[in-house]
Scaffold this active site. Sequence first.
Site, PDB file in Angstrom:
ATOM      1  N   GLU A  12      10.467  -1.741  36.455  1.00 28.08           N
ATOM      2  CA  GLU A  12      10.935  -0.665  35.564  1.00 28.08           C
ATOM      3  C   GLU A  12      10.446   0.697  36.060  1.00 28.08           C
ATOM      4  O   GLU A  12       9.853   1.490  35.336  1.00 28.08           O
ATOM      5  CB  GLU A  12      10.518  -0.930  34.116  1.00 28.08           C
TER       6      GLU A  12
ATOM      7  N   GLU B  37      14.068  -8.971  32.875  1.00 29.46           N
ATOM      8  CA  GLU B  37      13.407  -9.135  31.581  1.00 29.46           C
ATOM      9  C   GLU B  37      14.502  -9.107  30.520  1.00 29.46           C
ATOM     10  O   GLU B  37      15.400  -8.272  30.580  1.00 29.46           O
ATOM     11  CB  GLU B  37      12.394  -8.012  31.308  1.00 29.46           C
TER      12      GLU B  37
END
Length: 326
Positions: free
Chosen positions: A158, A250
């Site tokens: 991320e 995720e």
Amino acid sequence: MGLRKCREGAREALVVNREAIKIFIAVLLLFTTVLPASAQPFQSRFVPPDGKILLFIGQDRDSIDAYAGELNVVPAGVMFYTAIQTLSGLQYPVEYGAGFQDAPHLLKEYPASALQVGLYMVDASAGVLQGKHDENIFLLGQWLKETRRPVYLRIGYEFDLPQNGYQPGEYKESYRYIVDRLREQGVDNVAYVWHSYAVLNPVRPLMDWYPGDEYVDWFAVSFFNAYNRGDMAIIANLAKKHHKPLMIAEAAPPKNVDVSHGEVSWRQWYVRFFDFIRDFDVKAVSYINCDWQQFPMFQGDAWGDSRVQVNQVVRNGWLKETGNAR
């Protein structure tokens, strides 16, 4: 007698499932090692054959065990987290308020499963480039080789999440630095994953963070907001443009549509989740199967209960979707 037969049946199913995964992982290892690197252009590693999808379960030790035990399924892959600053969780279990990160346990209990590893690098990019973490990079490389299985490594996962604070130039260089060191060390069982939060930054173009085709095996997105298909689609199309497979690195439903909502949850989140997988030919999926509110780190946040096994509607739908031929 009935209970014993049930247990024996579950045990046999687990054995069969584990053997099937061993064969599948062997195919993955073979799939990208048919030709030497010098005989082919850069090719993404450990991509399942056409028509197949890898399913990873995470993201803490006990939640993974509960999924496997209560559904009588051995995941094709398991996921966990460590940090370049500490390598926490690689040699012994650690718990920072988000469940145990325990690589030794996962290696022992899931010997036929691939690994998906989130490598935390917040506030460490400069130190990486200055050589301050060279010893840990070396130790990480040794550990990776010793796993003797495919590992999907999300370096600075991320990277575009504002809270992580990664500066594009520094991030790209530190990502490349780690990959170069691991390659020099002879680590050849790792696929490098470039994982976007998938909420596009209005200030910086996404590709400002891109390390380059020769350093990225997979593009990846986070899938939490099922209505954020537009931003995720942009990244999926970039993956296609760069000839890279796409991973959902995720995924979990937020509290307002977690599994406690049953049919509503299934229609509003899970249906969209599986539609995205089909529509964009996602090749690997990492699902976070936990009750977020039991962990101090997430209490009071927007996360709820994503354990598919605790709600019958979600459980039945999940087993049907993940049990199909793909």
